[in-house]
Design a protein around this motif. Structure first.
Motif, PDB file in Angstrom:
ATOM      1  N   GLY A 376       0.821  -1.210   0.000  1.00 51.84           N
ATOM      2  CA  GLY A 376       0.000   0.000   0.000  1.00 51.84           C
ATOM      3  C   GLY A 376       0.850   1.253   0.000  1.00 51.84           C
ATOM      4  N   LEU A 377       1.922   1.236   0.781  1.00 54.98           N
ATOM      5  CA  LEU A 377       2.856   2.358   0.786  1.00 54.98           C
ATOM      6  C   LEU A 377       3.483   2.535  -0.591  1.00 54.98           C
ATOM      7  N   LEU A 378       3.881   1.432  -1.208  1.00 55.03           N
ATOM      8  CA  LEU A 378       4.492   1.469  -2.530  1.00 55.03           C
ATOM      9  C   LEU A 378       3.541   2.079  -3.553  1.00 55.03           C
ATOM     10  N   VAL A 379       2.293   1.618  -3.556  1.00 55.23           N
ATOM     11  CA  VAL A 379       1.305   2.125  -4.517  1.00 55.23           C
ATOM     12  C   VAL A 379       1.043   3.606  -4.274  1.00 55.23           C
ATOM     13  N   ASP A 380       0.888   4.003  -3.025  1.00 52.79           N
ATOM     14  CA  ASP A 380       0.655   5.417  -2.715  1.00 52.79           C
ATOM     15  C   ASP A 380       1.812   6.291  -3.188  1.00 52.79           C
ATOM     16  N   THR A 381       3.028   5.799  -3.002  1.00 54.02           N
ATOM     17  CA  THR A 381       4.211   6.569  -3.394  1.00 54.02           C
ATOM     18  C   THR A 381       4.280   6.719  -4.912  1.00 54.02           C
ATOM     19  N   VAL A 382       4.029   5.636  -5.625  1.00 55.93           N
ATOM     20  CA  VAL A 382       4.065   5.687  -7.082  1.00 55.93           C
ATOM     21  C   VAL A 382       2.996   6.635  -7.623  1.00 55.93           C
ATOM     22  N   THR A 383       1.780   6.527  -7.106  1.00 51.83           N
ATOM     23  CA  THR A 383       0.685   7.341  -7.645  1.00 51.83           C
ATOM     24  C   THR A 383       0.852   8.823  -7.317  1.00 51.83           C
ATOM     25  N   SER A 384       1.610   9.134  -6.261  1.00 52.76           N
ATOM     26  CA  SER A 384       1.851  10.536  -5.937  1.00 52.76           C
ATOM     27  C   SER A 384       3.102  11.082  -6.610  1.00 52.76           C
ATOM     28  N   THR A 385       3.877  10.213  -7.262  1.00 52.45           N
ATOM     29  CA  THR A 385       5.151  10.626  -7.861  1.00 52.45           C
ATOM     30  C   THR A 385       5.093  10.686  -9.386  1.00 52.45           C
ATOM     31  N   PHE A 386       4.418   9.731 -10.008  1.00 56.61           N
ATOM     32  CA  PHE A 386       4.427   9.610 -11.465  1.00 56.61           C
ATOM     33  C   PHE A 386       3.065   9.986 -12.049  1.00 56.61           C
ATOM     34  N   PRO A 387       3.035  10.391 -13.334  1.00 61.30           N
ATOM     35  CA  PRO A 387       1.754  10.682 -13.986  1.00 61.30           C
ATOM     36  C   PRO A 387       0.884   9.423 -14.094  1.00 61.30           C
TER      37      PRO A 387
END
Length: 414
Positions: A376-387
């Motif tokens: 969940g942390l990984l997904v949140d980080t990706v979605t807040s970092t990349f388009p």
């Protein structure tokens, strides 16, 4: 057995990934028994506000990611270290050295292979009415091209106080030299020789008594700069790079820092080793992210439970007495620096503490990385970092890298 509570303050900017990971893992570690006491470590994110210089902080240790550029928390950090013995991972009184220039000077004196470096005056003078009459009396004219010729092309022009590669330009000839200098404004700049056709670029992340030396490709996108490569340096050169990193940190009293070293023909040349807010982002470190969080938890626990005192004062003379000796070879000096640095970081005591008090941490960390909470942390980080159109690709990318890390840890423990 008595109980002791330690509140760990997190002084943050905009990052969320590593703070969430650190907070989670510290909870999983639970109370630590040491020295006849049970130590309970909790965390709190620090807010920035007016403060009474005689106020007593609630924190026993602070992890600072903000003071290097924001003066309000920087002055609070100075106050709590001077008046209240709050433990800080980086000494706020050496922030000037964090501006590269002092770090270059110190390590040159200690005999490290820092490339040829010159400081040049501002292109645009400071806005001070005293400047012009002072300059007319004392500032000598200089030939920029002559200095560049001494350094040699290609070279790098970069801010003496820079970070995150801002304002760094590779200069190939005199025309480009003038063009870049003309746009530098009031910033003081270094001219530094380029190490061409190097064999490997290493980036070392140090957290307390631990250092991870990683193969770094600076020309790649940020998500792909750290290479998963375990044998890119010989054992001898790898130990040299580690020693350089630990030396820098012990010298300046930094315990959370990164160091960049270029290796060519067996010669290790440190080029950047002053990072008050080193990169610990999940999207950058990927495979190495769990190690960074583990090291941060371990060092925080060690400093808190053992009552380690923050060292505000530097012992520069101890290092200079070694560096100034003409009867010692480079290798002999490195060995002496390593002895001083290992003593500063209490390396044997730290290793013993981790083995005795945190033996369960590795298994906890692997289980977490393989579980839904970390995902969940990984997904949140990706979605807040990349388009948005890249979310699926990068979620799969990072899941693969972290799964590989977990697999390697289980294989090593088997």
């Amino acid at each position: 057995m008595s109980d002791r509570k330690h509140l760990i303050g997190l002084l943050l900017g905009t990052e969320e990934d590593w703070p969430r990971a650190f907070e989670h893992l510290l909870v999983q570690v639970g109370p630590i028994e040491h020295g006849g006491e049970t130590h309970e470590l909790t965390t709190e994110r620090i807010t920035n506000e007016p403060f009474d210089l005689r106020s007593k902080p609630r924190y026993s240790l602070v992890i600072d990611r903000l003071g290097w550029w924001y003066t309000v928390p920087r002055e609070w950090l100075k106050k709590v270290s001077l008046m209240d013995d709050v433990y800080l991972l980086n000494n706020p009184f050496t922030f000037q050295a964090m501006e590269k220039h002092s770090a270059y000077c110190a390590m040159m004196r200690l005999g490290l292979n820092v490339p040829e470096t010159w400081l040049i005056p501002h292109k645009s003078p400071p806005a001070n009415e005293r400047f012009q009459p002072t300059a007319e009396r004392y500032n000598l004219p200089f030939d920029l091209e002559e200095i560049a010729a001494k350094v040699g092309y290609p070279l790098y022009m970069k801010p003496f106080d820079g970070g995150q590669w801002v304002g760094v330009t590779r200069i190939k000839d005199a025309a480009q030299l003038h063009a870049v200098y003309d746009t530098s404004g009031e910033r003081l700049m270094h001219l530094q020789a380029s190490v061409e056709d190097f064999d490997v670029f290493a980036r070392s992340l140090s957290i307390g008594a631990e250092t991870m030396v990683m193969h770094f490709e600076p020309d790649r996108p940020m998500y792909d700069r750290y290479q998963v490569d375990h044998d890119f340096l010989s054992a001898e050169t790898g130990d040299e790079v580690l020693t350089i990193s630990r030396l820098v940190n012990a010298f300046f009293r930094w315990e959370f820092n990164s160091c960049e070293t270029i290796v060519k023909d067996g010669v290790a040349s440190p080029i950047d080793y002053a990072n008050a807010s080193p990169d610990v982002a999940l999207t950058s470190l990927h495979y190495y992210f769990p190690w960074a969080i583990r090291a941060l938890v371990c060092w925080t626990a060690f400093c808190s439970a053992t009552g380690r005192q923050m060292r505000i004062n530097q012992t520069t003379r101890d290092y200079f007495e070694i560096g100034d000796r003409e009867d010692l070879s480079y290798e002999q000096k490195l060995a002496e620096y390593r002895r001083l640095a290992d003593a500063y970081f209490q390396v044997p005591e730290y290793d013993e503490f981790c083995a005795a008090r945190l033996p369960h941490l590795d298994e906890i960390l692997v289980d977490w990385v393989e579980g839904p909470s970390f995902d969940g942390l990984l997904v949140d980080t990706v979605t807040s970092t990349f388009p948005k159109h890249e979310h699926e690709r990068f979620v799969a990318h990072y899941r693969g890298l972290l799964a590989a890390w977990a697999k390697d840890q289980r294989a090593a423990a088997a």
